[in-house]
Write an enzyme that holds these catalytic residues in place. Structure first.
Site, PDB file in Angstrom:
ATOM      1  N   LYS A  53      56.390   0.830  19.069  1.00  0.00           N
ATOM      2  CA  LYS A  53      56.903   2.123  19.504  1.00  0.00           C
ATOM      3  C   LYS A  53      56.274   2.573  20.817  1.00  0.00           C
ATOM      4  O   LYS A  53      56.963   3.003  21.739  1.00  0.00           O
ATOM      5  CB  LYS A  53      56.682   3.168  18.417  1.00  0.00           C
ATOM      6  N   GLY A  55      54.618   0.743  23.136  1.00  0.00           N
ATOM      7  CA  GLY A  55      54.999  -0.165  24.213  1.00  0.00           C
ATOM      8  C   GLY A  55      56.417   0.101  24.680  1.00  0.00           C
ATOM      9  O   GLY A  55      56.706   0.093  25.885  1.00  0.00           O
ATOM     10  N   ASN A  56      57.320   0.333  23.725  1.00  0.00           N
ATOM     11  CA  ASN A  56      58.700   0.658  24.079  1.00  0.00           C
ATOM     12  C   ASN A  56      58.773   1.936  24.909  1.00  0.00           C
ATOM     13  O   ASN A  56      59.495   2.005  25.920  1.00  0.00           O
ATOM     14  CB  ASN A  56      59.535   0.860  22.814  1.00  0.00           C
ATOM     15  N   ASN A 197      63.140  13.581  14.184  1.00  0.00           N
ATOM     16  CA  ASN A 197      64.573  13.680  13.908  1.00  0.00           C
ATOM     17  C   ASN A 197      64.807  14.802  12.899  1.00  0.00           C
ATOM     18  O   ASN A 197      63.864  15.445  12.423  1.00  0.00           O
ATOM     19  CB  ASN A 197      65.151  12.338  13.447  1.00  0.00           C
ATOM     20  N   GLY A 241      73.680  10.242  16.268  1.00  0.00           N
ATOM     21  CA  GLY A 241      74.917  10.250  17.041  1.00  0.00           C
ATOM     22  C   GLY A 241      75.432  11.625  17.379  1.00  0.00           C
ATOM     23  O   GLY A 241      76.446  11.755  18.074  1.00  0.00           O
ATOM     24  N   ASP A 242      74.740  12.679  16.923  1.00  0.00           N
ATOM     25  CA  ASP A 242      75.168  14.050  17.207  1.00  0.00           C
ATOM     26  C   ASP A 242      74.346  14.718  18.292  1.00  0.00           C
ATOM     27  O   ASP A 242      74.385  15.946  18.459  1.00  0.00           O
ATOM     28  CB  ASP A 242      75.115  14.894  15.931  1.00  0.00           C
ATOM     29  N   GLY A 272      65.369   5.495  19.904  1.00  0.00           N
ATOM     30  CA  GLY A 272      64.454   6.628  19.775  1.00  0.00           C
ATOM     31  C   GLY A 272      63.280   6.525  20.717  1.00  0.00           C
ATOM     32  O   GLY A 272      62.833   7.533  21.299  1.00  0.00           O
ATOM     33  N   ASP A 273      62.771   5.312  20.903  1.00  0.00           N
ATOM     34  CA  ASP A 273      61.632   5.131  21.806  1.00  0.00           C
ATOM     35  C   ASP A 273      62.037   5.301  23.263  1.00  0.00           C
ATOM     36  O   ASP A 273      61.261   5.817  24.073  1.00  0.00           O
ATOM     37  CB  ASP A 273      61.005   3.750  21.587  1.00  0.00           C
ATOM     38  N   SER A 306      72.938  -2.906  23.928  1.00  0.00           N
ATOM     39  CA  SER A 306      72.531  -4.304  23.857  1.00  0.00           C
ATOM     40  C   SER A 306      71.381  -4.446  22.868  1.00  0.00           C
ATOM     41  O   SER A 306      70.836  -3.458  22.386  1.00  0.00           O
ATOM     42  CB  SER A 306      72.133  -4.843  25.240  1.00  0.00           C
TER      43      SER A 306
END
Length: 326
Positions: A53, A55-56, A197, A241-242, A272-273, A306
């Site tokens: 997380k 690193g992302n 979230n 998605g909202d 999310g990251d 992707s």
């Protein structure tokens, strides 16, 4: 600063970011559907991709132009050089990353045909991101404008990093993920902004969720009041998605709904990251919380198109090209 459109904000990323936390090698396989307990399903070719997380988040911020320093630990296995090389390719400064004996952090990820995923996390070297290590890196760590934290590192280390940077005037953004239903008071007191979230928010604040997961009529002013009682004047609540909602008691617009950016999603693993990393980059570049979150909607949507986490992240030019005519 006020950008004309969220995409225009990509031209204004310049700030300095520190990220403390996890780096993982993601062992990823795609399947038609996620297996049920005890079930075996056929999958596609196994891929090993850079993740973790933290690193992302660092990679996402760096790819769109922020100056990012990564703080954490890798092991003595082949994955260590792989992870550091991929972060370097993204533009992240990894000179402060510690090397320890043993395996690097890993995750095993299964992704279904709809882009949904199931993840198992093995900390490995991430468990060695200690308070002592963070304290030894104080000068470099507090040189940035914003600090990004998540909870894949020991909680005492996360808290120590938050306090050190908060005391030094660095803005601290905490992503309560992997989710903890309660947080240490010292961590809450020493972090400025919370990212969760909608389900995590409800559990953390002990708010009843709406029936059928329908958040369209939810009272977000009530959520802001509860968030302030918990200890945060500023928070972002992502809604999948909202879109997302920015709760900001310091702003004239205290509740700001951000519309989703619609794409054909193939893998949501790192979305999310990438959202978090973009918010870090935006805040470090003097954007408001709402402006940063609006830009993050585009960056995270691009990541869903992707496979992989860091492997799916675009740079400013790629993201602009993907969305500017839509």
């Amino acid at each position: 600063m006020t950008a004309k459109t969220p995409l225009a904000a990509l031209d204004t990323i310049y700030g300095t970011v520190s990220v403390v936390g996890s780096m993982n090698a993601d062992y990823t396989v795609t399947t038609e559907r996620l297996p049920k307990p005890g079930e075996t399903v056929n999958g596609g070719p196994l891929q090993v991709l850079p993740g973790g997380k933290s690193g992302n988040q660092a990679a996402a911020a760096a790819r769109i132009g922020a100056k990012v320093q990564m703080f954490g630990a890798v092991g003595s296995d082949g994955n260590a050089d792989f992870l550091l090389a991929k972060l370097g390719e993204a533009g992240v400064n990894t000179t402060h990353v510690r090397k320890v004996l043993g395996p690097s952090g890993t995750t095993v990820i299964t992704v279904d045909a709809n882009g949904e995923n199931a993840i198992v996390y093995s900390p490995g070297s991430n468990a060695h991101v200690t308070v002592e290590y963070v304290e030894s890196e104080k000068k470099a760590l507090t040189a940035s404008k914003v600090l990004g934290l998540c909870l894949e590192s020991p909680i005492e280390t996360v808290t120590a990093a938050a306090k050190m940077c908060h005391d030094a005037g660095v803005k601290v953004l905490l992503n309560n993920s992997p989710f903890r239903p309660s947080l240490p008071k010292d961590l809450v007191d020493n972090s400025d902004i919370l990212l969760v979230n909608e389900h995590e928010m409800a559990q953390l604040l002990q708010i009843e969720e709406p029936e059928n997961d329908d958040w369209s009529g939810f009272d977000w002013n009530f959520a802001l009041a509860k968030m302030q009682e918990f200890g945060y004047d500023q928070a972002i609540v992502t809604l999948g998605g909202d879109g997302s909602v920015v709760l900001d008691a310091t702003s004239d617009e205290q509740v700001h709904r951000i519309a989703p950016v619609h794409v054909h999603a193939v893998d949501t693993t790192g979305c999310g990251d990438s959202f978090m990393g973009t918010v870090l980059a935006g805040l470090a570049s003097d954007m408001s919380l709402s402006e940063a979150a609006e830009l993050a909607s585009y960056v995270s949507a691009y990541a869903a198109t992707s496979y992989g986490a860091q492997a799916s992240y675009g740079n400013a030019a790629q993201i602009r090209e993907a969305f500017e005519d839509k």
